[in-house]
Design an enzyme around this catalytic site. Structure first.
Site, mmCIF file in Angstrom:
data_model
loop_
_atom_site.group_PDB
_atom_site.id
_atom_site.type_symbol
_atom_site.label_atom_id
_atom_site.label_comp_id
_atom_site.label_asym_id
_atom_site.label_seq_id
_atom_site.Cartn_x
_atom_site.Cartn_y
_atom_site.Cartn_z
ATOM 1 N N GLY A 18 0.701 -1.282 0.005
ATOM 2 C CA GLY A 18 -0.056 0.036 -0.149
ATOM 3 C C GLY A 18 0.804 1.355 -0.224
ATOM 4 O O GLY A 18 0.361 2.353 0.325
ATOM 5 N N ASN A 20 1.628 3.033 -2.629
ATOM 6 C CA ASN A 20 0.860 4.062 -3.673
ATOM 7 C C ASN A 20 -0.249 4.500 -2.870
ATOM 8 O O ASN A 20 -0.715 5.747 -3.195
ATOM 9 C CB ASN A 20 0.549 3.604 -4.819
ATOM 10 C CG ASN A 20 1.814 3.297 -5.947
ATOM 11 O OD1 ASN A 20 2.401 4.338 -6.281
ATOM 12 N ND2 ASN A 20 2.318 2.136 -5.887
ATOM 13 N N ARG A 71 -15.079 -15.545 -10.817
ATOM 14 C CA ARG A 71 -14.538 -14.327 -11.113
ATOM 15 C C ARG A 71 -15.479 -13.092 -11.027
ATOM 16 O O ARG A 71 -15.228 -12.132 -10.438
ATOM 17 C CB ARG A 71 -13.329 -14.314 -12.074
ATOM 18 C CG ARG A 71 -12.238 -13.264 -11.851
ATOM 19 C CD ARG A 71 -11.252 -13.183 -12.917
ATOM 20 N NE ARG A 71 -11.710 -12.581 -13.942
ATOM 21 C CZ ARG A 71 -11.188 -12.525 -15.141
ATOM 22 N NH1 ARG A 71 -10.019 -13.125 -15.290
ATOM 23 N NH2 ARG A 71 -11.686 -11.686 -16.158
ATOM 24 N N HIS A 115 1.769 0.555 -13.019
ATOM 25 C CA HIS A 115 2.447 -0.440 -13.498
ATOM 26 C C HIS A 115 3.954 0.031 -13.649
ATOM 27 O O HIS A 115 4.124 0.790 -14.288
ATOM 28 C CB HIS A 115 1.827 -1.019 -14.996
ATOM 29 C CG HIS A 115 2.668 -2.113 -15.263
ATOM 30 N ND1 HIS A 115 2.170 -3.800 -14.745
ATOM 31 C CD2 HIS A 115 3.688 -2.570 -16.122
ATOM 32 C CE1 HIS A 115 3.195 -4.401 -15.308
ATOM 33 N NE2 HIS A 115 4.051 -3.926 -16.167
ATOM 34 N N GLU A 149 -7.913 -5.713 -21.744
ATOM 35 C CA GLU A 149 -6.631 -6.351 -21.703
ATOM 36 C C GLU A 149 -5.641 -6.052 -20.738
ATOM 37 O O GLU A 149 -5.704 -4.882 -20.438
ATOM 38 C CB GLU A 149 -6.225 -5.725 -23.248
ATOM 39 C CG GLU A 149 -4.858 -6.211 -23.777
ATOM 40 C CD GLU A 149 -4.243 -5.390 -24.831
ATOM 41 O OE1 GLU A 149 -2.893 -5.422 -25.105
ATOM 42 O OE2 GLU A 149 -4.766 -4.571 -25.391
ATOM 43 N N LEU A 150 -4.968 -6.985 -20.162
ATOM 44 C CA LEU A 150 -4.064 -6.873 -19.262
ATOM 45 C C LEU A 150 -2.891 -5.690 -19.377
ATOM 46 O O LEU A 150 -2.322 -5.936 -20.313
ATOM 47 C CB LEU A 150 -3.243 -8.152 -18.842
ATOM 48 C CG LEU A 150 -2.533 -8.215 -17.759
ATOM 49 C CD1 LEU A 150 -3.192 -8.009 -16.257
ATOM 50 C CD2 LEU A 150 -1.617 -9.552 -17.656
ATOM 51 N N ASP A 151 -3.109 -4.885 -18.527
ATOM 52 C CA ASP A 151 -2.067 -3.692 -18.593
ATOM 53 C C ASP A 151 -2.106 -3.013 -20.083
ATOM 54 O O ASP A 151 -0.927 -2.698 -20.383
ATOM 55 C CB ASP A 151 -0.519 -4.410 -18.192
ATOM 56 C CG ASP A 151 -0.471 -4.523 -16.862
ATOM 57 O OD1 ASP A 151 -1.257 -4.191 -16.087
ATOM 58 O OD2 ASP A 151 0.250 -5.496 -16.482
#
Ligand code: GRF
Length: 211
Positions: A18, A20, A71, A115, A149-151
């Site tokens: 944590g 950020n 999920r 990221h 889409e991932l990242d």
């Protein structure tokens, strides 16, 4: 075109330490960021960031992905909690679960992630290790909108960080983290300011060049 955000209530999703989250809290306290943290949600009860959030007097929730057979079910539980707290912008801050359709549909272009690489290089886990092993001379940090889409969503802000010959994963991660803490609150402020739009994948904001 995307209408700007007007609701300055943040929902912050974490899984770990944590730092950020702390940078966002500090920016709000120091009035560099005009926002309020409505709720901090962790998928892990043992996340150090949850303790940090409680110490800051923030509202916290733990929603474990293990308690949901699907999920989507997990995603919907998070959406319910974010809506219950009237969240306008969702900030992923070291949240180690894939964000699925229920969340993206509930908060279109209103979920942001940080990221530790210059995307599209080195998406996924261990971005700093990937950069070192690839041998790049420059890596960095990216704040981007979250899409399926991932990242892979539109890039809001990036900063470069040089890789040194004697860098280890730890030393490089530490230097990247300093930039993360600088640019995440700035990027959130840009999003909340509302004067941005998307042109295809391109994020355009009048304050983008000075940020
Ligand atoms: C950061 O490196 C962030 O870029 C990545 O996960 C890490 C979270 O660190 N997504 P912290 O929990 O904010 O300290």
């Amino acid at each position: 075109m995307t209408p700007g955000l007007i609701n300055r209530r943040l929902g912050i999703l974490i899984s770990g330490r944590g730092s950020n989250l702390q940078a966002i809290v500090d920016s709000i306290r120091e009035r560099r960021l005009d926002a309020a943290i409505a709720v901090v949600i962790s998928n892990r009860a043992d996340a150090a960031g949850l303790e940090r959030a409680r110490d800051c007097g923030l509202e916290t929730r733990c929603i474990s992905h293990r308690d949901f057979p699907t999920r989507d079910g997990f995603d919907r539980a998070i959406v319910d909690e974010l809506r219950a707290h009237d969240v306008g912008l969702v900030c992923l801050a070291g949240f180690m679960r894939l964000v699925g359709a229920p969340m993206i549909e509930a908060f279109p272009n209103a979920i942001v992630n940080i990221h530790p690489s210059l995307l599209p290089a080195f998406p996924g886990v261990d971005a700093q290790r990937q950069a070192l092993e690839h041998g790049v001379k420059v890596t960095g940090v990216t704040v981007h909108l979250v899409t399926p889409e991932l990242d892979g969503g539109p890039i809001v802000l990036q900063r470069a960080v040089p890789v040194r010959d004697d860098d280890t994963v730890d030393s490089l991660s530490a230097r990247i983290l300093i930039e993360e803490h600088r640019i995440y609150p700035t990027a959130i402020a840009m999003l909340l300011e509302g004067r941005w739009r998307l042109e295809g994948r391109r994020f355009r904001s009048p304050s983008g060049d000075e940020a």
